[in-house]
Scaffold this active site. Sequence first.
Site, PDB file in Angstrom:
ATOM      1  N   THR A 118      -1.260   4.858  -9.549  1.00 50.81           N
ATOM      2  CA  THR A 118      -1.011   5.195  -7.905  1.00 50.81           C
ATOM      3  C   THR A 118      -0.047   6.303  -7.631  1.00 50.81           C
ATOM      4  O   THR A 118      -0.206   7.436  -7.526  1.00 50.81           O
ATOM      5  CB  THR A 118      -0.724   3.837  -7.049  1.00 50.81           C
ATOM      6  OG1 THR A 118      -1.684   3.041  -7.065  1.00 50.81           O
ATOM      7  CG2 THR A 118      -0.239   4.540  -5.739  1.00 50.81           C
ATOM      8  N   ASP A 140      -2.795   5.786   0.779  1.00 46.96           N
ATOM      9  CA  ASP A 140      -1.756   6.143  -0.023  1.00 46.96           C
ATOM     10  C   ASP A 140      -1.183   7.484  -0.122  1.00 46.96           C
ATOM     11  O   ASP A 140      -1.061   8.206  -1.209  1.00 46.96           O
ATOM     12  CB  ASP A 140      -1.500   5.454  -1.676  1.00 46.96           C
ATOM     13  CG  ASP A 140      -1.632   4.138  -1.584  1.00 46.96           C
ATOM     14  OD1 ASP A 140      -1.795   3.149  -0.414  1.00 46.96           O
ATOM     15  OD2 ASP A 140      -1.530   3.334  -2.825  1.00 46.96           O
ATOM     16  N   ASP A 196      -2.679   2.331   4.253  1.00 44.35           N
ATOM     17  CA  ASP A 196      -1.237   2.063   3.552  1.00 44.35           C
ATOM     18  C   ASP A 196      -0.708   3.502   3.433  1.00 44.35           C
ATOM     19  O   ASP A 196      -0.026   3.941   2.237  1.00 44.35           O
ATOM     20  CB  ASP A 196      -1.105   1.423   2.024  1.00 44.35           C
ATOM     21  CG  ASP A 196      -1.451  -0.083   2.291  1.00 44.35           C
ATOM     22  OD1 ASP A 196      -1.490  -0.463   3.449  1.00 44.35           O
ATOM     23  OD2 ASP A 196      -2.176  -0.529   1.501  1.00 44.35           O
ATOM     24  N   ARG A 245       2.028  -3.214   6.996  1.00 44.20           N
ATOM     25  CA  ARG A 245       2.075  -4.681   6.284  1.00 44.20           C
ATOM     26  C   ARG A 245       3.136  -4.592   5.107  1.00 44.20           C
ATOM     27  O   ARG A 245       3.490  -3.444   4.742  1.00 44.20           O
ATOM     28  CB  ARG A 245       0.618  -4.953   5.773  1.00 44.20           C
ATOM     29  CG  ARG A 245      -0.136  -3.863   4.786  1.00 44.20           C
ATOM     30  CD  ARG A 245      -1.626  -4.298   4.445  1.00 44.20           C
ATOM     31  NE  ARG A 245      -2.086  -3.220   3.411  1.00 44.20           N
ATOM     32  CZ  ARG A 245      -3.251  -3.568   2.802  1.00 44.20           C
ATOM     33  NH1 ARG A 245      -3.731  -4.892   2.901  1.00 44.20           N
ATOM     34  NH2 ARG A 245      -3.831  -2.871   1.959  1.00 44.20           N
ATOM     35  N   TRP A 255       4.576  -4.740   1.561  1.00 45.28           N
ATOM     36  CA  TRP A 255       4.292  -4.434   0.151  1.00 45.28           C
ATOM     37  C   TRP A 255       5.136  -5.097  -0.790  1.00 45.28           C
ATOM     38  O   TRP A 255       6.352  -4.700  -0.656  1.00 45.28           O
ATOM     39  CB  TRP A 255       3.875  -2.973   0.040  1.00 45.28           C
ATOM     40  CG  TRP A 255       3.538  -2.755  -1.502  1.00 45.28           C
ATOM     41  CD1 TRP A 255       2.790  -3.328  -2.417  1.00 45.28           C
ATOM     42  CD2 TRP A 255       3.853  -1.587  -2.250  1.00 45.28           C
ATOM     43  NE1 TRP A 255       2.698  -2.878  -3.652  1.00 45.28           N
ATOM     44  CE2 TRP A 255       3.190  -1.544  -3.617  1.00 45.28           C
ATOM     45  CE3 TRP A 255       4.585  -0.332  -2.097  1.00 45.28           C
ATOM     46  CZ2 TRP A 255       3.229  -0.719  -4.719  1.00 45.28           C
ATOM     47  CZ3 TRP A 255       4.758   0.521  -3.140  1.00 45.28           C
ATOM     48  CH2 TRP A 255       3.894   0.497  -4.552  1.00 45.28           C
TER      49      TRP A 255
END
Length: 352
Positions: free
Chosen positions: A119, A177, A204, A266, A268
């Site tokens: 990522t 992302d 996200d 949310r 992480w």
Amino acid sequence: MTTSGRARQVRSLAVTTVCALAATVAPVTAASAATTITVAADGSGTYPTVQAAIDSVPANNGVPVTISIKPGTYRGVVTIPANKPYLTLVGAGSSASQVVIVEGHASGQTKPGGGTYGTSGSASVFVNANDTTIRNLTMSNDFDEAANTLDAEQAVAVNTSGDRVQFDNVRVLGNQDTLLVNAPSVSAVRRLYVRNSYVEGDVDFIFGRGTMVFQSGTVHSLTRGSSSNNGYLTAASTDINNKFGFLFWGTTLTSNAPARTVYLGRPWHPSGDVNARGQVLYRGVTMGAHIRTDPWTDMSGFSWRNARFAEYGSTGPGAVVNANRPQMSASTATQYTPTAYLAGTDGWNPIR
């Protein structure tokens, strides 16, 4: 972060890739480093690529360097290394859309030479240096989710881990992302100030353990074609010892998704880190109808209620008050201002 069973969306970036032209020029010396370096893909500038201009700056430079980028699309990863602070990248067009830095890597793609990007390694732009400013341009990851079936399709547009970084009138484009607000370790505090800018994505798409103030501008949630869940604006992993994570101040939240289908965020917890207690505050934010009435949700077995999520003075059709939407008190809100988030231990105050 992974999201199973999620719908894929076709989104194309209308850009025309220009080829990098070869050029032989003398490197910038310390004596001339305070002058402006120009980048133009047609060869009319000092360098034909943004990376070549960055590479020309002496390591550990102690004076400001401005890199002026002429209109065009510049394909290829751009990295500002940690040993090159005081750089300003500025688009020379009349709008941020006229200068585009773009690449299309994704987490699960195989890199040349083997292995996958991961990522954090999938970013189109890496800002590793302190005191970096980026202005009036677009940074994009145009990885096509619909055309791929990778196990991991996170595709970062910008990964910023330098301190005292500023984005001014930029566009940051991606899907899952998009913007990684990073820090080199859980104990390191890294600050990013974003003003008058536009960020878009779906899952996200603003995430990480760094500290960020997003002032004014627009955060746009892309639809994933769902009637119930079209993603999450944030996935903060702020360390419990860091009081400040993400502050959205006077920002507008927009979307092309159906009403009540997008979460504010949310929590992480990278690698199950129990001390990653995300801190996110939406303050004076105008929320579109796409925001759910229960806008926070759990992640990977961690409850959102154990994170530090709150709102203060939200307005618009997506702003409601109920038991699932913690509201910060007026007395506490005096501690959570842009200057407080950005001050750190050195009193940094870029706000104007």
